[in-house]
Design a protein around this motif. Structure first.
Motif, PDB file in Angstrom:
ATOM      1  N   SER A  17       0.847  -1.199   0.000  1.00 41.19           N
ATOM      2  CA  SER A  17       0.000   0.000   0.000  1.00 41.19           C
ATOM      3  C   SER A  17       0.880   1.245   0.000  1.00 41.19           C
ATOM      4  O   SER A  17       1.842   1.322   0.772  1.00 41.19           O
ATOM      5  CB  SER A  17      -0.881   0.034   1.256  1.00 41.19           C
ATOM      6  OG  SER A  17      -1.831  -0.994   1.208  1.00 41.19           O
ATOM      7  N   PRO A  18       0.562   2.221  -0.848  1.00 41.08           N
ATOM      8  CA  PRO A  18       1.354   3.460  -0.881  1.00 41.08           C
ATOM      9  C   PRO A  18       1.284   4.179   0.470  1.00 41.08           C
ATOM     10  O   PRO A  18       0.231   4.235   1.086  1.00 41.08           O
ATOM     11  CB  PRO A  18       0.669   4.295  -1.962  1.00 41.08           C
ATOM     12  CG  PRO A  18      -0.139   3.333  -2.763  1.00 41.08           C
ATOM     13  CD  PRO A  18      -0.540   2.248  -1.813  1.00 41.08           C
ATOM     14  N   MET A  19       2.422   4.705   0.922  1.00 41.84           N
ATOM     15  CA  MET A  19       2.459   5.435   2.203  1.00 41.84           C
ATOM     16  C   MET A  19       2.222   6.917   1.929  1.00 41.84           C
ATOM     17  O   MET A  19       3.153   7.720   1.967  1.00 41.84           O
ATOM     18  CB  MET A  19       3.813   5.250   2.868  1.00 41.84           C
ATOM     19  CG  MET A  19       4.097   3.810   3.225  1.00 41.84           C
ATOM     20  SD  MET A  19       4.232   3.569   4.989  1.00 41.84           S
ATOM     21  CE  MET A  19       5.853   4.188   5.295  1.00 41.84           C
ATOM     22  N   SER A  20       0.971   7.236   1.655  1.00 43.67           N
ATOM     23  CA  SER A  20       0.663   8.587   1.181  1.00 43.67           C
ATOM     24  C   SER A  20       0.294   9.535   2.313  1.00 43.67           C
ATOM     25  O   SER A  20      -0.123  10.665   2.073  1.00 43.67           O
ATOM     26  CB  SER A  20      -0.478   8.515   0.166  1.00 43.67           C
ATOM     27  OG  SER A  20      -1.583   7.840   0.744  1.00 43.67           O
ATOM     28  N   ARG A  21       0.439   9.096   3.569  1.00 43.17           N
ATOM     29  CA  ARG A  21      -0.113   9.924   4.643  1.00 43.17           C
ATOM     30  C   ARG A  21       0.619  11.250   4.841  1.00 43.17           C
ATOM     31  O   ARG A  21       0.017  12.211   5.307  1.00 43.17           O
ATOM     32  CB  ARG A  21      -0.192   9.133   5.952  1.00 43.17           C
ATOM     33  CG  ARG A  21       1.111   8.554   6.415  1.00 43.17           C
ATOM     34  CD  ARG A  21       0.828   7.562   7.526  1.00 43.17           C
ATOM     35  NE  ARG A  21       2.084   7.126   8.141  1.00 43.17           N
ATOM     36  CZ  ARG A  21       2.143   6.296   9.150  1.00 43.17           C
ATOM     37  NH1 ARG A  21       1.059   5.808   9.671  1.00 43.17           N
ATOM     38  NH2 ARG A  21       3.309   5.946   9.650  1.00 43.17           N
ATOM     39  N   LEU A  22       1.914  11.325   4.476  1.00 41.88           N
ATOM     40  CA  LEU A  22       2.604  12.621   4.587  1.00 41.88           C
ATOM     41  C   LEU A  22       2.045  13.613   3.566  1.00 41.88           C
ATOM     42  O   LEU A  22       1.877  14.791   3.860  1.00 41.88           O
ATOM     43  CB  LEU A  22       4.109  12.446   4.377  1.00 41.88           C
ATOM     44  CG  LEU A  22       4.969  12.317   5.640  1.00 41.88           C
ATOM     45  CD1 LEU A  22       6.412  12.025   5.254  1.00 41.88           C
ATOM     46  CD2 LEU A  22       4.896  13.566   6.503  1.00 41.88           C
ATOM     47  N   ALA A  23       1.768  13.104   2.366  1.00 41.91           N
ATOM     48  CA  ALA A  23       1.182  13.964   1.338  1.00 41.91           C
ATOM     49  C   ALA A  23      -0.205  14.420   1.793  1.00 41.91           C
ATOM     50  O   ALA A  23      -0.603  15.567   1.590  1.00 41.91           O
ATOM     51  CB  ALA A  23       1.093  13.218   0.011  1.00 41.91           C
ATOM     52  N   ASP A  24      -0.910  13.510   2.426  1.00 44.49           N
ATOM     53  CA  ASP A  24      -2.238  13.806   2.964  1.00 44.49           C
ATOM     54  C   ASP A  24      -2.121  14.882   4.046  1.00 44.49           C
ATOM     55  O   ASP A  24      -2.849  15.877   4.057  1.00 44.49           O
ATOM     56  CB  ASP A  24      -2.805  12.505   3.546  1.00 44.49           C
ATOM     57  CG  ASP A  24      -4.281  12.594   3.876  1.00 44.49           C
ATOM     58  OD1 ASP A  24      -4.920  13.573   3.453  1.00 44.49           O
ATOM     59  OD2 ASP A  24      -4.793  11.685   4.549  1.00 44.49           O
ATOM     60  N   ASN A  25      -1.166  14.679   4.940  1.00 44.35           N
ATOM     61  CA  ASN A  25      -0.925  15.626   6.026  1.00 44.35           C
ATOM     62  C   ASN A  25      -0.578  17.024   5.488  1.00 44.35           C
ATOM     63  O   ASN A  25      -1.012  18.044   6.021  1.00 44.35           O
ATOM     64  CB  ASN A  25       0.211  15.078   6.905  1.00 44.35           C
ATOM     65  CG  ASN A  25       0.755  16.112   7.866  1.00 44.35           C
ATOM     66  OD1 ASN A  25       1.937  16.409   7.846  1.00 44.35           O
ATOM     67  ND2 ASN A  25      -0.099  16.683   8.704  1.00 44.35           N
TER      68      ASN A  25
END
Lengths: 115, 534
Positions: free
Chosen positions: B251-259
């Protein structure tokens, strides 16, 4: 932002044989806990998270978020993308208070901290 | 607040590539990585990469990682390890934890190259020690030199599951079975074939039901799956294993981009929630770019190119690269990215079950998709598996995957892939094979065999790639295995070839009866045969 109507299910909660399956290892939340949360009227990952603490531990849902989304989607009979995600928030992972207290806005260049 | 022209998050293939391009353009770049070692997953990738020369095809990931670190060092990139980016705030301010404190930095451009996390699956007993992600097994073996277990069940037959299973065998583990809930093997046929010819069974349409044991795994129950991938009651089988390796995707670790506030969308084909990106890798927020698996699960080869494109765009925006230079540079990158994404396993075709023929019109091997090996009656139909006399390469590469080192390495020009690197290799036919074995060694899929039917009366030889230790010596006796891993005849090692150009994939040449030349594809030394030697 879709309007979410939260209604408690009319039918009683029906236990399943695999309800004691651990899903979130950090916060020790089981599949049954998540199903019950949905049964109680919670509809999105964010809601189930606040209700059950799922995904709020050390790994911040890195392991369980996808699993939980599938459980919620299957309980509600909806597509996985309808469950939503947990908004990425700082800090990305648990930080000890001392480190936070030492947070500084006048940090020098990274070279100055090289060992 | 200290300001950097570019802050890169993640020192993996995408992040380091981005940092190199930016630093070479003259930017002041720092890379933060939460791990203790740089390189992301590259230093676990002990297998050879696919692609073309420009993608460093035929070179092992670990070597590509070393080259990348060297380039980063030469370009003046600063890499800070043990540094976790905790958040990205307004105006590209970052909070980074390292050295026991939280530091705040400002960036003119940010490249998020945070990679991906392994997917897990739940089943009865999944929390027992002995159940682990395939990536974790790889970390144990390839970074720490620790064998993950003795007898392993691999769950998931995508490229990760296949590659890690092979590495488990190299580390000396038994791989008891590879299962997949889908009715077909998900990864490259050539990766599956390497395992099948060593006798590793594939069970498609199977899932894991239970990990047996008390405090640790001492068995697994698997069962057939129905159309909804649920286990069919009554079809359970017990397997004697102590390790269960889960390889069911990333799964892509996109949470920093989300943040940071970038627009995020759900895209199942890309592996989950991903940032919305321009074709230069820029997010909805100006100056924040993403590259690599965080944008959608792909290979390290494409991650490196995505990193370069993002960094070139940032360099242009900040005045370090002229518009013309940008167009010229990224034109090459984009062509290269298009090439590596092509073929029946590329992002556009990924997961398609309706592809029945190759681009050239050859029917795909059904047996390869289900059992991991090409059936004898399917073998003859491909352009590079022709039979003839003398010494010749037999290339069992039957799916359109982007790869062409065999074409480049043959000193005689016997092998042709052509301009389109996903085309099946063909033997040109008008050139004489000198039996050097370079193609056998260079093929990332280990799908090339060197057949000589004129070795001596009644016998010929099969040259095969052999990446196991100890390498049997000349004179070692054993048995030849066919594509399914079945013993078919006695075999004697007559030669091993291990030149530098073969990149540590030696060619083992075994003598077998003429009748077995078409089927013999692996050598298993007798228990005492390997020691007897020549």
């Amino acid at each position: 932002m879709p309007v979410i109507v939260r209604e408690k299910a009319e039918k009683p909660f029906v236990p399943k044989p695999d309800d004691d399956l651990l899903v979130c290892r950090c916060e020790e939340v089981t599949k049954g806990d998540i199903r019950e949360a949905v049964h109680a009227g919670l509809r999105t990952f964010g809601e189930v998270k606040r209700y059950s603490r799922v995904g709020m531990g050390l790994c911040q849902g890195q392991t369980c978020q996808r699993l939980v989304r599938h459980i919620i989607a299957s309980e509600l009979g909806i597509a996985i993308d309808g469950v939503g995600r947990v908004k990425g928030r700082a800090p990305m992972e648990p930080v000890i208070m001392k480190e936070l207290a030492l947070s500084r806005r006048d940090s020098k260049g990274v070279d100055d901290y090289a060992e | 607040m200290k300001r950097y022209e570019m802050i890169v998050i993640g020192a993996g293939p995408a992040g380091l590539s981005a940092a190199c391009v930016a630093a070479e353009a003259g930017m002041d770049v720092v890379v933060f990585d939460e791990n203790q070692r740089p390189g992301g997953q590259l230093f676990k990738q002990i297998h050879k990469f696919f692609g073309s020369r420009e993608h460093q095809a035929g070179i092992r990931g670990v070597k590509i990682g070393e080259n990348l670190l060297e380039s980063a060092k030469n370009a003046g990139v600063k890499v800070v390890l043990g540094a976790t980016v905790l958040g990205i705030y307004k105006n590209k301010e970052l909070a980074v934890r390292f050295g026991g404190a939280v530091h705040n930095y400002k960036a003119d451009a940010v490249v998020i190259a945070a990679g991906a996390s392994e997917n897990m699956m739940t089943f009865d007993g999944w929390t027992k020690p002995g159940v682990m992600g395939a990536g974790a097994a790889q970390t144990l073996m390839n970074l720490h030199g620790v064998r993950p277990g003795k007898r392993v069940l691999t769950v998931g037959s995508g490229n990760v599951g296949l590659v890690v299973s092979f590495q488990l065998l190299q580390a000396g583990c038994d791989v008891v079975a590879i299962i997949d809930a889908a009715p077909r093997i998900g990864g490259y046929g050539v990766h599956a074939a390497k395992l099948a010819r060593m006798g590793i069974p594939f069970h498609t349409s199977h899932t894991i039901v239970k990990a047996l044991g008390g405090d640790f795994v001492d068995g697994a129950v698997i069962a057939e799956t129905d159309e909804a991938f649920a286990p069919k009651p009554g079809t359970e089988k017990n397997l004697d294993v102590d390790t269960i390796c889960i390889a069911v995707g990333l799964s892509p670790m996109s949470r920093l981009a989300d943040n940071a506030g970038c627009d995020i969308v759900y895209d199942g084909a890309k592996g989950g929630y991903v940032p919305l990106l321009s074709d230069e890798g820029e997010t909805s927020l100006s100056g924040i770019f993403c590259a690599g698996d965080v944008c959608g699960i792909e290979e390290a080869s494409s991650a490196m190119i995505q990193g370069k494109i993002a960094a070139a765009a940032a360099a242009r925006d900040l005045g370090y690269l002229s518009g013309e230079d940008f167009i010229q540079k990224t034109g090459e990158y984009k062509d290269s990215l298009k090439k590596i994404r092509s073929g029946m396993f590329g992002p556009e075709s990924k997961g398609r079950a309706d592809i029945a023929r190759t681009d050239e019109g050859y029917p795909l091997s059904r047996s390869l998709l289900q059992r991991g090996f090409i059936a004898d009656d399917e073998v003859t139909g491909f352009p590079s598996i022709a039979h003839g006399g003398g010494t010749r390469a037999v290339i069992e590469c039957t799916q359109n995957i982007p790869c062409d080192p065999c074409q480049d390495i043959c000193p005689q020009g016997c092998i042709e892939v052509g301009e389109n690197i996903t085309s099946l290799p063909a033997l040109t036919g008008n050139k004489e094979c000198i039996g050097c074995g370079l193609c056998v060694g260079v093929c990332s899929g280990q799908a090339i065999f060197l057949i000589n039917d004129d070795f001596e009366a009644g016998y010929g030889t099969v040259g095969l790639p052999y990446e196991f230790l100890p390498l049997p010596e000349k004179g070692a006796v054993g048995r030849a295995l066919d594509r399914s891993g079945k013993e078919i005849c006695d075999a004697v090692v007559v030669e091993t070839v291990n030149s530098k150009a073969m990149g540590k994939t030696p060619m083992l040449v075994m003598k077998v009866p003429t009748a077995s030349l078409a089927g013999a594809r692996f050598f298993r030394a007798d228990a005492d045969g390997a020691r007897k030697g020549g």
